[in-house]
Design an enzyme around this catalytic site. Structure first.
Site, PDB file in Angstrom:
ATOM      1  N   GLY A  10      54.982   7.990  12.283  1.00  0.00           N
ATOM      2  CA  GLY A  10      56.184   7.207  12.555  1.00  0.00           C
ATOM      3  C   GLY A  10      56.311   6.007  11.639  1.00  0.00           C
ATOM      4  O   GLY A  10      55.822   6.017  10.503  1.00  0.00           O
ATOM      5  N   ASP A  33      51.359  14.885  12.743  1.00  0.00           N
ATOM      6  CA  ASP A  33      52.295  14.605  13.835  1.00  0.00           C
ATOM      7  C   ASP A  33      52.645  15.918  14.522  1.00  0.00           C
ATOM      8  O   ASP A  33      52.627  16.981  13.895  1.00  0.00           O
ATOM      9  CB  ASP A  33      53.574  13.937  13.285  1.00  0.00           C
ATOM     10  N   ASN A  87      53.176   6.773  19.954  1.00  0.00           N
ATOM     11  CA  ASN A  87      54.034   5.906  20.760  1.00  0.00           C
ATOM     12  C   ASN A  87      53.274   5.371  21.971  1.00  0.00           C
ATOM     13  O   ASN A  87      52.488   6.088  22.582  1.00  0.00           O
ATOM     14  CB  ASN A  87      55.238   6.666  21.327  1.00  0.00           C
ATOM     15  N   LEU A 159      42.004  -3.718   8.827  1.00  0.00           N
ATOM     16  CA  LEU A 159      40.765  -2.949   9.002  1.00  0.00           C
ATOM     17  C   LEU A 159      39.893  -3.191   7.793  1.00  0.00           C
ATOM     18  O   LEU A 159      40.191  -2.763   6.695  1.00  0.00           O
ATOM     19  CB  LEU A 159      41.045  -1.454   9.133  1.00  0.00           C
ATOM     20  N   ALA A 189      54.846 -12.016  21.226  1.00  0.00           N
ATOM     21  CA  ALA A 189      55.450 -12.860  22.264  1.00  0.00           C
ATOM     22  C   ALA A 189      55.834 -14.222  21.680  1.00  0.00           C
ATOM     23  O   ALA A 189      56.920 -14.739  21.942  1.00  0.00           O
ATOM     24  CB  ALA A 189      54.480 -13.028  23.435  1.00  0.00           C
ATOM     25  N   CYS A 240      59.299  -3.502  19.086  1.00  0.00           N
ATOM     26  CA  CYS A 240      58.072  -4.174  19.538  1.00  0.00           C
ATOM     27  C   CYS A 240      58.279  -5.335  20.512  1.00  0.00           C
ATOM     28  O   CYS A 240      57.603  -5.394  21.533  1.00  0.00           O
ATOM     29  CB  CYS A 240      57.306  -4.684  18.333  1.00  0.00           C
ATOM     30  N   PHE A 241      59.171  -6.253  20.180  1.00  0.00           N
ATOM     31  CA  PHE A 241      59.186  -7.520  20.921  1.00  0.00           C
ATOM     32  C   PHE A 241      59.356  -7.320  22.430  1.00  0.00           C
ATOM     33  O   PHE A 241      58.550  -7.783  23.220  1.00  0.00           O
ATOM     34  CB  PHE A 241      60.290  -8.437  20.384  1.00  0.00           C
TER      35      PHE A 241
HETATM   36  N1  LIG Z   1      57.374  -0.068  14.509  1.00  0.00           N
HETATM   37  C1  LIG Z   1      56.690  -1.170  14.282  1.00  0.00           C
HETATM   38  O1  LIG Z   1      57.142  -2.067  13.548  1.00  0.00           O
HETATM   39  C2  LIG Z   1      55.308  -1.380  14.907  1.00  0.00           C
HETATM   40  C3  LIG Z   1      54.491  -2.404  14.388  1.00  0.00           C
HETATM   41  C4  LIG Z   1      53.222  -2.620  14.959  1.00  0.00           C
HETATM   42  C5  LIG Z   1      52.784  -1.798  15.993  1.00  0.00           C
HETATM   43  N2  LIG Z   1      53.583  -0.816  16.468  1.00  0.00           N
HETATM   44  C6  LIG Z   1      53.032   0.079  17.503  1.00  0.00           C
HETATM   45  O2  LIG Z   1      52.565   1.269  16.836  1.00  0.00           O
HETATM   46  C7  LIG Z   1      52.769   2.421  17.669  1.00  0.00           C
HETATM   47  C8  LIG Z   1      53.629   3.448  16.962  1.00  0.00           C
HETATM   48  O3  LIG Z   1      54.886   2.863  16.672  1.00  0.00           O
HETATM   49  P1  LIG Z   1      55.930   3.569  15.700  1.00  0.00           P
HETATM   50  O4  LIG Z   1      57.031   2.589  15.526  1.00  0.00           O
HETATM   51  O5  LIG Z   1      55.236   4.113  14.506  1.00  0.00           O
HETATM   52  O6  LIG Z   1      56.398   4.792  16.648  1.00  0.00           O
HETATM   53  P2  LIG Z   1      57.156   6.150  16.221  1.00  0.00           P
HETATM   54  O7  LIG Z   1      57.823   6.658  17.424  1.00  0.00           O
HETATM   55  O8  LIG Z   1      57.946   5.899  14.978  1.00  0.00           O
HETATM   56  O9  LIG Z   1      55.966   7.147  15.803  1.00  0.00           O
HETATM   57  C9  LIG Z   1      55.036   7.681  16.690  1.00  0.00           C
HETATM   58  C10 LIG Z   1      54.781   9.141  16.283  1.00  0.00           C
HETATM   59  O10 LIG Z   1      53.673   9.650  17.041  1.00  0.00           O
HETATM   60  C11 LIG Z   1      53.900  11.032  17.262  1.00  0.00           C
HETATM   61  N3  LIG Z   1      53.030  11.498  18.352  1.00  0.00           N
HETATM   62  C12 LIG Z   1      53.086  11.166  19.670  1.00  0.00           C
HETATM   63  N4  LIG Z   1      52.072  11.769  20.335  1.00  0.00           N
HETATM   64  C13 LIG Z   1      51.370  12.491  19.412  1.00  0.00           C
HETATM   65  C14 LIG Z   1      50.211  13.320  19.474  1.00  0.00           C
HETATM   66  N5  LIG Z   1      49.552  13.502  20.635  1.00  0.00           N
HETATM   67  N6  LIG Z   1      49.778  13.919  18.338  1.00  0.00           N
HETATM   68  C15 LIG Z   1      50.428  13.724  17.150  1.00  0.00           C
HETATM   69  N7  LIG Z   1      51.520  12.945  17.025  1.00  0.00           N
HETATM   70  C16 LIG Z   1      51.983  12.329  18.141  1.00  0.00           C
HETATM   71  C17 LIG Z   1      55.380  11.113  17.572  1.00  0.00           C
HETATM   72  O11 LIG Z   1      55.885  12.423  17.369  1.00  0.00           O
HETATM   73  C18 LIG Z   1      55.954  10.088  16.566  1.00  0.00           C
HETATM   74  O12 LIG Z   1      56.375  10.707  15.364  1.00  0.00           O
HETATM   75  C19 LIG Z   1      53.353   1.876  18.969  1.00  0.00           C
HETATM   76  O13 LIG Z   1      52.282   1.598  19.844  1.00  0.00           O
HETATM   77  C20 LIG Z   1      54.003   0.571  18.556  1.00  0.00           C
HETATM   78  O14 LIG Z   1      54.074  -0.350  19.608  1.00  0.00           O
HETATM   79  C21 LIG Z   1      54.828  -0.573  15.923  1.00  0.00           C
HETATM   80  O1  LIG Z   2      64.828 -15.898  12.877  1.00  0.00           O
HETATM   81  C1  LIG Z   2      64.936 -14.747  13.290  1.00  0.00           C
HETATM   82  C2  LIG Z   2      64.038 -13.710  12.951  1.00  0.00           C
HETATM   83  C3  LIG Z   2      64.232 -12.440  13.484  1.00  0.00           C
HETATM   84  N1  LIG Z   2      65.279 -12.187  14.301  1.00  0.00           N
HETATM   85  C4  LIG Z   2      65.452 -10.822  14.876  1.00  0.00           C
HETATM   86  O2  LIG Z   2      64.247 -10.454  15.530  1.00  0.00           O
HETATM   87  C5  LIG Z   2      64.075  -9.048  15.493  1.00  0.00           C
HETATM   88  C6  LIG Z   2      62.703  -8.671  14.976  1.00  0.00           C
HETATM   89  O3  LIG Z   2      62.581  -9.026  13.608  1.00  0.00           O
HETATM   90  P1  LIG Z   2      61.221  -8.863  12.777  1.00  0.00           P
HETATM   91  O4  LIG Z   2      60.133  -9.524  13.522  1.00  0.00           O
HETATM   92  O5  LIG Z   2      61.490  -9.302  11.412  1.00  0.00           O
HETATM   93  O6  LIG Z   2      61.041  -7.287  12.757  1.00  0.00           O
HETATM   94  P2  LIG Z   2      59.986  -6.274  13.409  1.00  0.00           P
HETATM   95  O7  LIG Z   2      59.900  -5.143  12.465  1.00  0.00           O
HETATM   96  O8  LIG Z   2      60.357  -6.001  14.823  1.00  0.00           O
HETATM   97  O9  LIG Z   2      58.565  -7.002  13.346  1.00  0.00           O
HETATM   98  C7  LIG Z   2      57.936  -7.565  14.498  1.00  0.00           C
HETATM   99  O10 LIG Z   2      57.291  -6.585  15.272  1.00  0.00           O
HETATM  100  C8  LIG Z   2      56.291  -5.828  14.551  1.00  0.00           C
HETATM  101  C9  LIG Z   2      55.797  -4.762  15.504  1.00  0.00           C
HETATM  102  O11 LIG Z   2      54.837  -5.199  16.403  1.00  0.00           O
HETATM  103  C10 LIG Z   2      55.202  -6.781  14.073  1.00  0.00           C
HETATM  104  O12 LIG Z   2      54.225  -6.053  13.357  1.00  0.00           O
HETATM  105  C11 LIG Z   2      55.813  -7.889  13.200  1.00  0.00           C
HETATM  106  O13 LIG Z   2      54.818  -8.835  12.832  1.00  0.00           O
HETATM  107  C12 LIG Z   2      56.910  -8.589  13.997  1.00  0.00           C
HETATM  108  O14 LIG Z   2      57.568  -9.566  13.182  1.00  0.00           O
HETATM  109  C13 LIG Z   2      65.211  -8.515  14.602  1.00  0.00           C
HETATM  110  O15 LIG Z   2      66.235  -8.015  15.431  1.00  0.00           O
HETATM  111  C14 LIG Z   2      65.662  -9.738  13.834  1.00  0.00           C
HETATM  112  O16 LIG Z   2      66.998  -9.656  13.427  1.00  0.00           O
HETATM  113  C15 LIG Z   2      66.169 -13.189  14.647  1.00  0.00           C
HETATM  114  O17 LIG Z   2      67.110 -12.959  15.403  1.00  0.00           O
HETATM  115  N2  LIG Z   2      65.975 -14.441  14.125  1.00  0.00           N
END
Ligand SMILES: NC(=O)c1ccc[n+]([C@@H]2O[C@H](COP(=O)([O-])OP(=O)(O)OC[C@H]3O[C@@H](n4cnc5c(N)ncnc54)[C@H](O)[C@@H]3O)[C@@H](O)[C@H]2O)c1
Ligand SMILES: O=c1ccn([C@@H]2O[C@H](COP(=O)(O)OP(=O)(O)O[C@H]3O[C@H](CO)[C@@H](O)[C@H](O)[C@H]3O)[C@@H](O)[C@H]2O)c(=O)[nH]1
Length: 448
Positions: A10, A33, A87, A159, A189, A240-241
């Site tokens: 993802g 995946d 997820n 890591l 948060a 995330c938020f």
């Molecule tokens: N999107 C972000 O910016 C972000 C940043 C930091 C942490 N996270 C965290 O990382 C995790 C993943 O987020 P994401 O945004 O990549 O989600 P996503 O939905 O884009 O991707 C997750 C993928 O995992 C696959 N999957 C689920 N179960 C599976 C299994 N048993 N075997 C193989 N594949 C499987 C799904 O098909 C999907 O493609 C979440 O816990 C999220 O909170 C997300």
């Molecule tokens: O001053 C600001 C900054 C951001 N946003 C909004 O806040 C949301 C989140 O923005 P941003 O944090 O830049 O994007 P994410 O990709 O959701 O990233 C957050 O969530 C990720 C998943 O956990 C973390 O890895 C990142 O550190 C964290 O910033 C978006 O809708 C932005 O438009 C505002 O409204 N005002």
């Protein structure tokens, strides 16, 4: 050759592994995946995720030391290090519904690892999980281990073994497992809390004639506060938020800390208030009704430079406008019509389940149309709402847009991207979040 397998292709798994592959040519990286369409897309010319620069990185290493596959078990069995980035949605049913993280996908991945492994493994938590998940996962693995050794790491951001190739040693923080897990939730948060704080100020600015950008600039000059993440907006979105704060709230409640839980809950309440305040402003300024009126929505992604729509404020704003019977015409440079219709039809939290488990989109929302051009969206419209800060929205020909709109013509800028004074000179009535109000808007107060 060290082999890494990442479960989950993802937003996290794909880009993170692509960067590891390009930075560490001596390591083989396979991203697996269960979703075939997602893996097919990673192997095609049109990647499933848009992010500036991602295409180049993937194309430089794909087929060399970066591979995408649906053969989950084979690659998990062969790997030395397994990243799990599946997820972890908010639970929709049972204990903790609406708040707690659902670890179903995580647990099934862990059980599969235990099933197929024949050699020692390092398992890395990349998904955002509740505190102590690593301990639970270790129990699953060791109880089913067949004599294999597992090391479980929580790596929400770094890591050492791998990142030490390109991240300076002093930037790598080592903590105990629980601190690592909690740090991730705490960081999100705190970031979200900053946005809700500035958004709360934006409402007060509108009520008093202050300007939120000036207030942000002034307080950001204090190095203890700092200038980043102080942009008022229509609300924060992203996957995330909200999810992570709800999870934090649940953990606080489970640990007998209702006051702490309520404190963090308020960050989400202000975010919801900001979105409904925006809708109310649109409706109230147009004589308290948008029924049958065309409203253009520019931007649907939760922030610029992505096609990601998860928890985007545009969903709630569009639902609010549709609820008041507007005809909504949406343009976003990276979001497809199919995605928008799915988002508007989907229930709360369903968006964070793997694609194939999401409910198939019911009938399309008829009051919503999706177009591939900002001018087309605004043609014949009464109002334009800017919901994502795409750079191209700053450069539009607003005179042309004005000429083709109904009058009076409104612009509601939910991201403070347009030059409001210039637009007023053209003839628009302009609402900019947290800025002094036009006379027209002052006379039509919006109550959230
Ligand atoms: N999107 C972000 O910016 C972000 C940043 C930091 C942490 N996270 C965290 O990382 C995790 C993943 O987020 P994401 O945004 O990549 O989600 P996503 O939905 O884009 O991707 C997750 C993928 O995992 C696959 N999957 C689920 N179960 C599976 C299994 N048993 N075997 C193989 N594949 C499987 C799904 O098909 C999907 O493609 C979440 O816990 C999220 O909170 C997300
Ligand atoms: O001053 C600001 C900054 C951001 N946003 C909004 O806040 C949301 C989140 O923005 P941003 O944090 O830049 O994007 P994410 O990709 O959701 O990233 C957050 O969530 C990720 C998943 O956990 C973390 O890895 C990142 O550190 C964290 O910033 C978006 O809708 C932005 O438009 C505002 O409204 N005002």
């Amino acid at each position: 050759m060290v082999k890494i397998c990442c479960i989950g292709a993802g937003y996290v798994g794909g880009p993170t592994m692509a960067v590891i592959a390009i930075k560490c040519p001596a390591i083989e990286v396979v991203v697996v995946d269960i979703s075939k369409p997602r893996i097919d897309a990673w192997n095609s010319d049109t990647l499933p995720i848009y992010e500036p620069g991602l295409d180049d990185v993937v194309k430089a290493c794909r087929g060399k030391n970066l591979f995408f596959s649906t053969d989950v078990e084979k690659h998990v069995a062969e790997a030395d290090i397994i990243f799990v980035s599946v997820n972890t949605p908010t639970k929709t049913r049972g204990l903790g519904a609406g708040k707690a993280a659902d670890l179903t996908y995580w647990e099934s991945a862990a059980r599969m690892i235990a099933d197929v492994s024949k050699s020692d493994k390092i398992v890395v938590e990349k998904s955002t999980v509740p505190v102590k998940t690593a301990e639970a996962i270790e129990k699953i693995l060791t109880h089913n281990s067949k004599g294999i050794n597992y090391q479980i790491l929580s790596n929400p951001e770094f890591l050492k073994e791998v990142y030490a190739h390109w991240v300076p040693e002093e930037n790598i923080i080592t903590t105990n497992l629980w601190s690592a897990e909690l740090s991730k939730l705490a960081a999100n948060a705190f970031l979200a809390q900053r946005i809700s704080s500035v958004n709360a100020m934006s409402a007060l600015c509108e009520a008093t004639g202050a300007n939120v950008s000036e207030v942000s600039y002034a307080i950001g000059k204090d190095s203890r506060i700092g200038p980043k993440f102080l942009n008022a907006s229509v609300g924060f979105g992203g996957s995330c938020f909200q999810k992570d704060i709800l999870n934090l709230v649940y953990i606080c409640e489970c640990n007998g800390l209702p006051e702490v839980a309520n404190y963090w809950k308020q960050v989400i309440k202000i975010n919801d208030y900001q979105k409904s305040r925006f809708v109310n402003r649109v409706v109230s300024s147009m004589f308290n009704t948008v029924s049958g009126k065309k409203i253009a929505v520019l931007g649907f992604a939760f922030k610029k430079d992505t096609g990601d729509t998860r928890e985007t404020p545009a969903i709630d704003v569009c639902k609010g406008l549709v609820g008041d019977k507007a005809q909504v015409s949406i343009y976003d440079p990276q979001v497809t019509e199919d995605q928008i219709q799915r988002d508007l039809a989907m229930n709360k939290f369903d968006w964070d389940h793997p694609m194939h488990l999401q409910p198939t989109s019911p009938t399309a929302v008829k009051q919503v149309s999706v177009v591939w051009d900002a001018y087309e969206a605004a043609k014949g419209a009464h109002g334009v709402c800017i919901l994502t800060e795409w750079d191209e929205f700053k450069k539009l020909d607003y005179q042309k847009i004005f000429d083709n709109m109904q009058k009076p013509a409104f612009v509601f800028d939910g991201r403070n991207v347009v030059d409001a004074e210039k637009l007023r000179e053209i003839g628009f009535i302009v609402y900019s979040i947290g800025k002094p109000l036009d006379g027209w808007l002052k006379d039509m107060p919006a109550v959230a």
